[in-house]
Every structure is written in structure tokens, then in C-alpha cells.
Design an enzyme around this catalytic site. Sequence first.
Site: not given
Ligand code: AMP
Length: 125
Positions: A39-40, A97, A105-106, A110, A112
Site C-alpha cells: 500500500d502506498i 472495504n 476508495e478504489v 482489494h 488489505h
Molecule cells: P480502500 O479505502 O479500501 O479503497 O483502500 C484503498 C487503498 O489503496 C488505500 O489504503 C490507499 O493508500 C491505497 N492506494 C491508493 N493508490 C495506491 C497506489 N497507487 N499504490 C498502492 N496503494 C494505493
Amino acid sequence: MPIDATLPYDAGNIFARILRGEIPAKTVYEDDHALAFHDINPQAPVHILVIPKGAYVSWDDFSARGSEAEIAGFVRAVGHVAREQGLVAPGYRLLANIGGHGGQEVPHLHVHLFGGRPLGMMVPA
Ligand code: AMP
């Protein structure tokens, strides 16, 4: 801003771009069904994301539409990464999530993987 997990898959999302090699990621594992990378913005000493290679918005979408092979492959990959990272003996946490209340958010499924220290409360008050 959390996503609406009922919307169709958006092929422009950041994890789709990582899968296509358009954006770099710190990959820790890859096979036919899954990609795992750091994770970034890590929230624990170990914070890895595992994503399926197929186009699925969320756990909801994947569990409804994923093939048996994709689901089995993804679950195996998550377990493999946790073992490979040495997380099993000390213990770790899995989190997915989904949508607004989940804080997703994405819009590409995914999981975690958190570890490396005691992780405290499961859900903050
Ligand atoms: P969520 O809130 O479960 O959608 O988590 C999205 C996660 O993606 C967050 O923990 C971010 O830090 C992570 N994230 C977003 N962009 C990137 C990226 N380019 N590389 C790695 N992790 C990312």
C-alpha cells in the site's frame, strides 16, 4: 470520497492501471489470478493489498460474478502472501472495504493485509 459499490466497473481506476502496467507498484506476489503489492500509504508496519486480476468492483461484485477458479485462486493467493510475508505466527488482519459505509476508495476489489504489530480494535468507535 468513498465509492458507490453498485456502479459498473470503471476500467480507468488506479488498480486497473497498475494491472495494465501503466502505473508502478511495489509488487510482492503475482500469479494468474492475483497481484499483491505494498500500500502506498501504509497503516501498519506491513500493509499489503491483494487484488484479483479480473474486473470486479468489490467483494460483493466478486462473490456474485467471479468464477470458481477466480475465487479459489484469489483466496489461495491472499493466504500465500500472508504466509510468505511471515504474518501467520505473529498474526495479522484481513480487511475488505465495500462501498460508502465501508469507506472503499478504489473501485477494484482489494483485500488489505495488515501486520507487524498488535492491531488493536477491530472497528474504531
Ligand atoms: P480502500 O479505502 O479500501 O479503497 O483502500 C484503498 C487503498 O489503496 C488505500 O489504503 C490507499 O493508500 C491505497 N492506494 C491508493 N493508490 C495506491 C497506489 N497507487 N499504490 C498502492 N496503494 C494505493
